[in-house]
Design a protein around this motif. Structure first.
Motif: not given
Ligand code: SF4
Length: 220
Positions: A74-75, A107, A78-79, A103-104, A109, A83
């Motif tokens: 996910v990290h 965030a 996300s960076e 989790q995505l 997305l 999107r």
């Protein structure tokens, strides 16, 4: 929970109804379907685990993969700027994607899964599911009924007229109807013959033809 990451890259979604969306592709390792014309055969086997940095650096047909936690993945996604996230493979639905997709989405997305339909989809309800059915393949896998029902679009690889017939037979098993705009024919290898067959079959049925835009633009 750990997932086997083969590749992570940004590109443009070039197929189906999400065509044109800048996307981060997450390619997971592992597939038992065995399509003879598969263009990601390097993802089939779980043999070459490698350090994550090596996997993030590599491009092209390379069988190395790294085990990553959901949090790490996910990290990493996300960076990136895109999107929209596409979970692909291999066959991503071999894995339980509930936590990852939750989790995505949390965030901010949007999430799409591309699946052969040979596994149940274990993912959040808001995930867009593209079913690209692989019928009568050497791996002997069949299409899971729940996945057929869950699909938000169906994108069928077409090489010959029999493939169109197989698709019609498959669609007749679905209880809730798909609209004509949700059904895509994808010419195998984009040969002239297959493309013309798709054009004719789609014109007769009100379906659509999906050409791989990213390949025409010569990007990943
Ligand atoms: S299902 Fe996809 S990854 Fe698996 S063999 Fe077929 S085309 Fe390749």
């Amino acid at each position: 929970m750990q997932l086997p990451l083969n590749e992570l890259f940004e590109t443009i979604q070039g197929e189906g109804s999400k065509t044109g969306m800048p996307s981060t592709f997450v390619r997971l390792q592992g597939c038992e379907v065995g399509c003879p014309w598969c263009d990601t055969k390097h993802t089939w086997h779980m043999t070459e685990a490698a350090p994550l940095l090596e996997v993030l650096d590599k491009t092209g047909s390379d069988a190395r993969f790294a085990w990553v936690s959901v949090g790490q993945l996910v990290h990493l996604v996300s960076e990136r700027r895109s999107r929209h996230v596409v979970l692909t493979g291999g066959e991503p639905c071999q894995y339980d994607l509930e936590t990852l997709t939750a989790q995505l989405l949390d965030a901010g997305l949007s999430v799409q899964i591309e699946t052969s339909g040979t596994e149940p989809v274990r993912a959040e309800a808001d995930v867009f599911v593209t079913l690209s059915p692989k019928l009568n393949m050497p791996g002997g896998r069949t299409i899971v009924e729940a996945t057929l029902e869950r699909a938000d679009e169906v994108k069928m690889p077409i090489g010959k007229l029999d493939d169109v017939t197989r698709l019609e037979r498959l669609l007749s098993r679905r209880k809730s109807l798909l609209t004509q705009q949700q059904i895509w024919l994808q010419p195998l290898s984009e040969s002239q013959k297959a493309t013309e067959l798709c054009r004719q079959a789609a014109a007769e049925r009100g379906w659509r033809v999906s050409l791989q835009m990213h390949k025409q633009a010569n990007i990943l």
